[in-house]
Each structure stands twice: as structure tokens, then as C-alpha cells.
Design an enzyme around this catalytic site. Structure first.
Site, PDB file in Angstrom:
ATOM      1  CE1 TYR A 174       1.718  -2.822   4.730  1.00  0.00           C
ATOM      2  CE2 TYR A 174       3.283  -3.189   6.522  1.00  0.00           C
ATOM      3  CZ  TYR A 174       2.304  -3.658   5.665  1.00  0.00           C
ATOM      4  OH  TYR A 174       1.909  -4.963   5.747  1.00  0.00           O
ATOM      5  CD  GLU A 198      -0.889  -5.186   4.077  1.00  0.00           C
ATOM      6  OE1 GLU A 198       0.079  -5.840   3.729  1.00  0.00           O
ATOM      7  OE2 GLU A 198      -1.720  -4.735   3.254  1.00  0.00           O
TER       8      GLU A 198
END
Ligand code: GDP
Ligand code: MN
Length: 379
Positions: A101, A189
Site C-alpha cells: 500500500y 492511494e
């Protein structure tokens, strides 16, 4: 404002981040054609402003163009978290060696952008944060200097051991930060940021939320707004220059000024009610705004009572009164309304309202109590 994945991917790509080619489509036939052009296995991905599409069945792997078409037939039109899928993205299927991530959020506490990385990507990052917070590294960035190379390397080392991958990740993170600044984002993101079996670092998913206040000076970003994917009431409010946020309660609020709107919502809660919305009609004197505000509030079937709370300064109470009379005359009102106004042209407003059969209060507590009571009685 939220971007779709396909739009966010284009932003990341423009910043230099490796993103697989792909194309967006609105029909199964188009999906099949794209899959044929890409060749090999593809992934068909629902384009909605929601995470967790994979779990909801909105991300499907297809072995060939015919299967891609079949997936598209299912995914197009399905609803994910209340949102209807109108477009899908078709990308070549990547082989995944690891899922990480990487993100940047605007952190109000530190008043800075904060870089966040985790080697435990792919799944809900909120879950990782809650269960295994040590698997997330956060690094606040000084906006004057941006993300410095040694900081990017530190983040890279948190993700990977292989030095080539650490360097690749560091580059991606600097590009990600640059993208964050360029579009005026509140959040960017990549989840997952993958490594391929060949060792490449690639962004497989992209999410960007843009701060609405940054749009004015970024028309090319503002042009990415997909009105059809947004709540119609919020679109209507924005077009009319109203600050509106829908909430879950039953007391529809129409207030002038953000501070008074907040105080009104607090008071609704204090007296045991739940506000159905935040709505600031602003400081201008414009009866049309009041008409639109009432249309928006009454279009919410959860609203059982409407509360006007107007402190007349620049806003003239008679304008608001005229707006209320016009709106209720046009649409008819099926729920009780409580009107509190005080300040500029208050007397004029009261007589306008009385002529139309409404009464007005000047005491805020009394008005809120009454609205909460009426909403409770209707429920
Ligand atoms: P989200 O569920 O809305 O976050 O959508 P994602 O784009 O992140 O996809 C969800 C999951 O599907 C990813 O975490 C991957 O595990 C998987 N996935 C997505 N694209 C690919 C791909 O190209 N190849 C493979 N093998 N899996 C993929
Ligand atoms: Mn994802």
C-alpha cells in the site's frame, strides 16, 4: 471530489508512475473489443467512487475477450455500496508477487501531507491500521521541501528488501507526492502497489480525492467531475452555490452561515433529534437559493420536519421569507416547518410569512425544540 480509478490512473501515469495500459468502456461489446486489442488475460473493473470493489464482485479476471464480455455484462449496471456501475476499466491482468500500500493523505492534526506505506497491501488498509499498526509507516512531509530523496528511500526500505525495488518504490513515492500536490488532492492511494515476478514495481489500483477548494484554479481537474456518479441533491446544491451535506436524521435544516448551521445541528442533537443535513444558504440575499434549498430538503423522504434558522445580517429576513413562500407555493409542503428568524428586516419577514399562513419564532432554542418534537411525532 472523487476521481474514478481510470482518471486517477491517468494522473499517476502523467506523474511517471508505472501503470498498466488499459481503457474504459460503457458496454460489453466495447469491453470485448478492448480485451481483444490488449490480448491475453484481462481484468474488468467497476468504475465507482467506492473501495472494496474486489470483495463486492466488481473486479473480475477474464481469460479471453469472450469472458471479459460476460463479466462486463454482470458488472455494468450492478450496484456497489449504493452506486450504480456505468463504466468499467479493462486492463491486462498482471502477475502479482507482492501487494503493498502507498498513499498520501492531508493530515489535519499535523497540518501536513503524510506519506503512508505498508507491505500489507491489497486488503483494507483500515483493517491493517486497526489490527497491526506496526505494519504501516507514516511520514509527515514538509510542504516547503516536498518528499526528500532520503525520506523516500526510508519508506522504500519499509516495503522491500531488494535494493532495486527499494529505489523503484522511492521514485514512485516521490512521483505520488508530486501528483498529490499537482491535482490539489486530499488523498491519493495506490492499493495494491505490486511487484511482478520479474521484480517490477507497478500501480494496480489508484484512488484520488481532490479538495473541492482546489478546483477553482485547476479547471482541467474540475473537468474530471462525473456528475452522474454523485448524489443528485449535492450536485443541485453545488450548482446553486449552497453548502450542503446529507446526513441520516429527520430534521431538515436550512441555516445561513456555516457556524450557525453547526450550532443548529448541535442544538438539534441536544434536544434529542437528528439533523437530516447540513445546509448553509450563505450570506447572500437571494430568494432563489431558499427555493432550491427547500426543494433539496423536501426531496429527502427521511425529513419529517424542516427547521429554518436565519440570523439576518447581510442576509435579509424578508428575502428568506419570500423564498419560503415561493417554494412552498410551488411545491406544496408535506412536512411541518418551523421558522426562526431574527435580524435585518425581521418585521417585514414576519408579516410576509403571516400573510402566507406561517408563523415565525425569534428564539432559537424554542424553534429547535419544536422542530425536534414535530419530527419525533411524525416518525
Ligand atoms: P478494490 O477492491 O476496489 O480496491 O480494487 P483493486 O483494483 O485493488 O482490486 C482488488 C484486488 O483484485 C487486488 O488487491 C488484487 O488482488 C486483485 N487484482 C486486481 N487487478 C489484478 C490483476 O491485474 N491481476 C491479479 N492477479 N489480481 C488483480
Ligand atoms: Mn484497491
Amino acid at each position: 471530489m472523487n476521481l474514478h480509478e481510470y482518471q486517477a490512473r491517468a494522473v499517476l501515469k502523467a506523474a511517471g508512475i508505472p501503470v498498466p495500459d488499459g481503457d474504459v468502456a460503457a458496454t460489453p461489446a466495447e469491453v470485448e473489443a478492448i480485451a481483444r486489442r490488449l490480448g491475453g488475460r484481462v481484468v474488468v473493473k467497476a468504475q465507482v467512487h467506492a473501495g472494496g470493489r474486489g470483495k463486492a464482485g466488481g473486479v473480475k479476471l477474464a481469460a479471453d475477450p469472450a469472458e471479459a464480455r460476460k463479466h462486463a455484462e454482470k458488472i455494468l449496471g450492478m450496484t456497489i455500496k449504493g452506486l450504480t456501475v456505468q463504466k468499467v476499466l479493462v486492463v491486462p491482468a498482471a502477475d502479482i508477487a507482492s501487494e503493498s500500500y502507498a498513499g498520501v493523505i492531508l493530515d489535519r492534526a499535523s497540518q501536513r501531507p503524510v506519506m503512508m506505506v505498508s507491505p500489507a497491501g491489497g486488503v483494507d488498509i483500515e483493517e491493517v491500521a486497526a489490527q497491526t499498526p506496526d505494519k504501516i509507516m507514516k511520514l509527515p512531509v514538509d510542504p516547503r521541501y516536498g518528499l526528500l530523496p532520503h525520506q523516500a528511500m526510508r519508506l522504500g526500505f519499509f516495503l522491500y528488501r531488494d535494493l532495486a525495488q527499494v529505489r523503484a518504490a522511492a521514485t514512485v513515492l516521490q512521483q505520488l507526492y508530486a501528483a498529490f500536490v499537482t491535482v490539489g488532492a486530499s488523498l491519493v492511494e495506490i492499493n495494491p502497489l505490486i511487484t511482478t515476478p520479474a521484480g517490477q514495481v507497478v500501480a494496480l489500483d489508484a484512488k484520488i480525492s481532490v479538495d473541492d477548494n482546489e478546483l477553482e484554479r485547476r479547471p482541467h481537474v474540475a473537468a474530471l467531475r462525473d456528475v452522474s456518479a454523485e448524489d443528485p441533491a449535492e450536485v443541485k446544491a453545488r450548482d446553486a452555490g449552497l453548502s450542503f451535506i446529507k446526513l441520516e436524521g429527520s430534521v431538515g435544516c436550512c441555516v445561513n452561515g456555516a457556524g450557525l448551521a453547526m450550532a443548529t445541528m448541535d442544538l438539534v442533537k441536544y434536544y434529542g433529534g437528528e439533523p437530516a443535513n447540513f445546509l448553509d444558504i450563505g450570506g447572500s440575499s437571494n430568494p432563489d437559493k431558499v427555493v432550491t434549498a427547500l426543494e433539496i430538503i423536501t426531496s429527502d423522504r427521511h425529513v419529517k420536519a424542516i427547521l429554518f434558522n436565519i440570523f439576518g445580517g447581510i442576509t435579509r429576513c424578508d428575502d428568506v421569507a419570500n423564498g419560503i413562500v415561493t417554494a412552498t407555493g410551488r411545491t406544496g409542503l408535506k412536512v411541518p416547518i418551523v421558522i426562526r428568524l431574527t435580524g435585518t428586516n425581521e418585521d417585514l419577514a414576519v408579516s410576509i410569512l403571516q400573510r402566507a399562513g406561517f408563523s415565525a419564532l425569534t428564539d432559537m432554542d424554542e424553534a429547535v425544540k419544536r422542530a425536534v418534537e414535530l419530527a419525533g411525532r411524525a416518525a
